[in-house]
Enzyme design. Sequence first.
Site, short mmCIF file in Angstrom:
data_model
loop_
_atom_site.label_atom_id
_atom_site.label_comp_id
_atom_site.label_asym_id
_atom_site.label_seq_id
_atom_site.Cartn_x
_atom_site.Cartn_y
_atom_site.Cartn_z
NE ARG A 1 130.18 62.00 57.32
CZ ARG A 1 128.67 62.00 57.43
NH1 ARG A 1 128.50 61.24 57.54
NH2 ARG A 1 128.24 62.47 56.12
CB ALA B 1 120.31 65.53 53.46
CE LYS C 1 126.86 66.82 63.55
NZ LYS C 1 126.62 66.98 61.89
CG ASP D 1 128.80 70.16 57.94
OD1 ASP D 1 130.10 70.22 57.84
OD2 ASP D 1 127.67 69.57 58.24
#
Length: 401
Positions: free
Chosen positions: A127, A255, A222, A249
């Site tokens: 990420r 979660a 989002k 995903d």
Amino acid sequence: MTPPIRAGSVQPRKAARDSVVVNLGREGGVYADQFEIYHGNSNPDLARKICRYLGVEPGKAEVFQFANENIFVKILDNVREKDVFLVQPTCHPVNQSIMELLIMIDAFKRASAGRITAVIPFYAYGRSDKKDQPRVPITARLIADMVTVAGADRVLAMDLHQGQIQGFFNIPVDELTAVHILSNYFKHKQLENLVVVTDLGFAKRARTFAELLDAPLAIIEKRRIGNLDRAELMNVIGDVRGKRAIIVDDEIDTAGTLTEIVRALERENVSEIYACATHGVLSGPAVEKIRDSSLLEVVLTDSVPLPAIKRLSKITTLSVAPLIGEAIRRIHRGESVGALFSSEVSFTQEMLLWEDGNQRRLDTREGDTDSDSGGGSDGDADDSEPATLAELASAFQPRDR
């Protein structure tokens, strides 16, 4: 000298393997015709499944941690000029797994291995692939630099968080995807009135997932709040009302995003909600969130090991060992890895039926999906009797060995 405290060690081979020879027809090649598979402590079960698929035994090595937390690696085989594959996803404990991988690469480099391929089914820090805030690192690039400097000749990864991570390496990278395996699992469930739901980051691969299921695609807009593991849902783009939804995903971590999407779909009166992802990290309260949600089933792969404490009846695990094993075979032979996802797509879809060396087939006949699983996965598989979905789900649950 005080004996070392072992955090775990690679299991020795049961029987010495005379040779795993694949004649490449090379003259004066860079590496020998033999290949060896080794692994660290992050996911030994996956490495052993890969070896079973290829019909070989894992190489012998000691990978452990001293009392002062220093990691030590000792190779117990002669690997001079051999083609070596190191299976080590950088999952929990993340930093220890990364250091094990780097030290293993260095050890094999100094042992004169002909070629070293780092097999990283799960790439940590994925990420952190860009500067989206002032004065922050690009850690995904840092990890790539460390793997390269340690001495790896190539990398085999699976469903990286973003495709540009491949460009962080100055060595060849083969990226596999579990999209075909996951989509085929749902295809055999014969669900009707489907819609595939994903966020913008995974939209490209989710489009392939939707095409394989012949279903429309809906996008979730989002926004992540600061550096917290929490996302604020913005909007649902697409027609989902009254349909069965499959959320797809690359990774399920805490979660948080998943449960936000579930709530949004519930507001749209979606009839049934399923979820799937390649990497089931499931950190923090993830298991509790999944258990308490209205999700009917969450399908993951074994790229990240799932401890017994995190196993729920609604979590199904599919093995990617045959896919990785076939990629290793092709890399060693100098064949195309990309062909796995083009001309031979049917092969990658069928591989989800493989577990522990047994071939299984799905029973797609109506009325048979609620059959008893029977639990007979350790014996010889009978190809004449297809397995029901219940048997498949039972067979793919991780087991302690």
